[in-house]
Design a protein around this motif. Structure first.
Motif, PDB file in Angstrom:
ATOM      1  N   LEU A 299       0.349  -1.097  -0.215  1.00 54.79           N
ATOM      2  CA  LEU A 299       0.022   0.126  -0.198  1.00 54.79           C
ATOM      3  C   LEU A 299       0.900   1.261   0.226  1.00 54.79           C
ATOM      4  O   LEU A 299       0.283   2.065  -0.152  1.00 54.79           O
ATOM      5  N   THR A 300       2.500   1.146   0.208  1.00 55.42           N
ATOM      6  CA  THR A 300       3.494   2.402   0.268  1.00 55.42           C
ATOM      7  C   THR A 300       3.648   2.951  -1.159  1.00 55.42           C
ATOM      8  O   THR A 300       4.144   1.330  -2.177  1.00 55.42           O
ATOM      9  N   PRO A 301       3.743   3.848  -1.596  1.00 54.28           N
ATOM     10  CA  PRO A 301       4.391   4.049  -3.102  1.00 54.28           C
ATOM     11  C   PRO A 301       5.559   3.642  -2.764  1.00 54.28           C
ATOM     12  O   PRO A 301       6.642   3.471  -3.805  1.00 54.28           O
ATOM     13  N   ASN A 302       6.726   4.084  -1.998  1.00 50.31           N
ATOM     14  CA  ASN A 302       8.781   4.195  -1.897  1.00 50.31           C
ATOM     15  C   ASN A 302       8.689   2.884  -1.456  1.00 50.31           C
ATOM     16  O   ASN A 302      10.250   3.149  -1.625  1.00 50.31           O
ATOM     17  N   ILE A 303       8.031   2.240  -1.270  1.00 48.66           N
ATOM     18  CA  ILE A 303       9.015   0.614  -1.009  1.00 48.66           C
ATOM     19  C   ILE A 303       8.767  -0.497  -2.074  1.00 48.66           C
ATOM     20  O   ILE A 303       7.100  -1.201  -2.341  1.00 48.66           O
TER      21      ILE A 303
ATOM     22  N   THR B 297       1.591   7.092 -10.201  1.00 41.53           N
ATOM     23  CA  THR B 297       1.415   7.984 -11.115  1.00 41.53           C
ATOM     24  C   THR B 297       3.028   8.811 -11.117  1.00 41.53           C
ATOM     25  O   THR B 297       3.330   8.817 -12.363  1.00 41.53           O
ATOM     26  N   GLU B 298       3.080   9.631 -10.016  1.00 40.22           N
ATOM     27  CA  GLU B 298       4.274  10.784  -9.586  1.00 40.22           C
ATOM     28  C   GLU B 298       5.566  10.327  -9.563  1.00 40.22           C
ATOM     29  O   GLU B 298       5.553   9.051  -9.540  1.00 40.22           O
ATOM     30  N   HIS B 299       6.410  10.931 -10.177  1.00 34.36           N
ATOM     31  CA  HIS B 299       8.061  10.445 -10.477  1.00 34.36           C
ATOM     32  C   HIS B 299       8.390  10.743  -9.149  1.00 34.36           C
ATOM     33  O   HIS B 299       8.312  11.420  -8.325  1.00 34.36           O
ATOM     34  N   ILE B 300       9.372   9.671  -8.968  1.00 29.44           N
ATOM     35  CA  ILE B 300      10.155   9.818  -7.444  1.00 29.44           C
ATOM     36  C   ILE B 300      11.220   9.218  -7.452  1.00 29.44           C
ATOM     37  O   ILE B 300      11.895   8.491  -8.045  1.00 29.44           O
TER      38      ILE B 300
ATOM     39  N   ILE C 250       7.324  -3.516  -9.069  1.00 24.97           N
ATOM     40  CA  ILE C 250       7.680  -2.929  -9.669  1.00 24.97           C
ATOM     41  C   ILE C 250       6.094  -1.809 -11.065  1.00 24.97           C
ATOM     42  O   ILE C 250       6.011  -0.842 -11.154  1.00 24.97           O
ATOM     43  N   ILE C 251       6.160  -3.367 -11.811  1.00 22.71           N
ATOM     44  CA  ILE C 251       5.271  -2.791 -12.573  1.00 22.71           C
ATOM     45  C   ILE C 251       4.000  -2.584 -12.154  1.00 22.71           C
ATOM     46  O   ILE C 251       2.998  -1.171 -12.207  1.00 22.71           O
TER      47      ILE C 251
END
Length: 177
Positions: free
Chosen positions: A23-27, A163-166, A155-156
């Motif tokens: 549920l997290t975008p960064n891990i 969708t935001e670039h990290i 990753i996919i």
């Protein structure tokens, strides 16, 4: 009271971590097998032994340990638990005579890296020359990390959902070269 300890996780804890990290975008995360096999996990628990957060670390070379996943359950965030976990993982690597490598897009983790005097860079192609003798080890580790069915799927999936670039920041801390 928060207790920080180094221990393996149970299968039910690993399954919970996998669900929550999705549920997290960064891990990107780790598979059940990877969680169960991990030797260097720092866990934050309350007085009842309930897991509040976790820091997964592993050695990828005889001189290097990676702080790979720092996660605190949402209801316990903002209490300094992530900092306690990160610093304990850092100390664990130091005690074991390992240099530390990590990657994060979390501004608080980047601040901790700065506070601990990590060398920061923005791409493995910009690996600091002080560790150039380990360049192949970093590349090989990164290739092995990404060529994993679980991570490829995540990753996919996450690139579609978030969708935001990290912008990730890479950090290394040398205890020995």
């Amino acid at each position: 009271m928060i207790k920080i300890c180094k221990r393996k996780v149970t299968q039910s804890e690993a399954e919970l971590l996998i669900r929550e990290i999705k549920l997290t975008p960064n891990i990107i995360g780790y598979s059940l097998t990877e969680w169960m096999d991990a030797e260097h996990i720092i866990v934050a628990e309350n007085e009842d032994g309930k897991m509040l957060g976790i820091c997964l670390n592993y050695d990828f070379h005889e001189h290097w340990s990676k702080i790979a996943a720092l996660f605190v359950f949402e209801e316990f965030r903002g209490k300094g638990i992530g900092k306690l976990l990160f610093y304990e993982a850092y100390k664990d690597a130091e005690i074991r005579h390992k240099n530390v490598y990590t990657i994060s897009a979390n501004r608080m983790v980047i601040k901790m890296m700065e506070d601990l005097n990590f060398l920061l860079f923005h791409s493995l192609l910009d690996l600091p020359t002080i560790v150039s003798q380990y360049r192949f080890n970093f590349y090989w580790h990164s290739l092995g990390w990404v060529v994993n069915f679980y991570r490829i799927k995540e990753i996919i999936r996450k690139s579609i959902v978030y969708t935001e670039h990290i912008n990730f920041v890479y950090g290394i801390h040398l205890f020995k070269v």
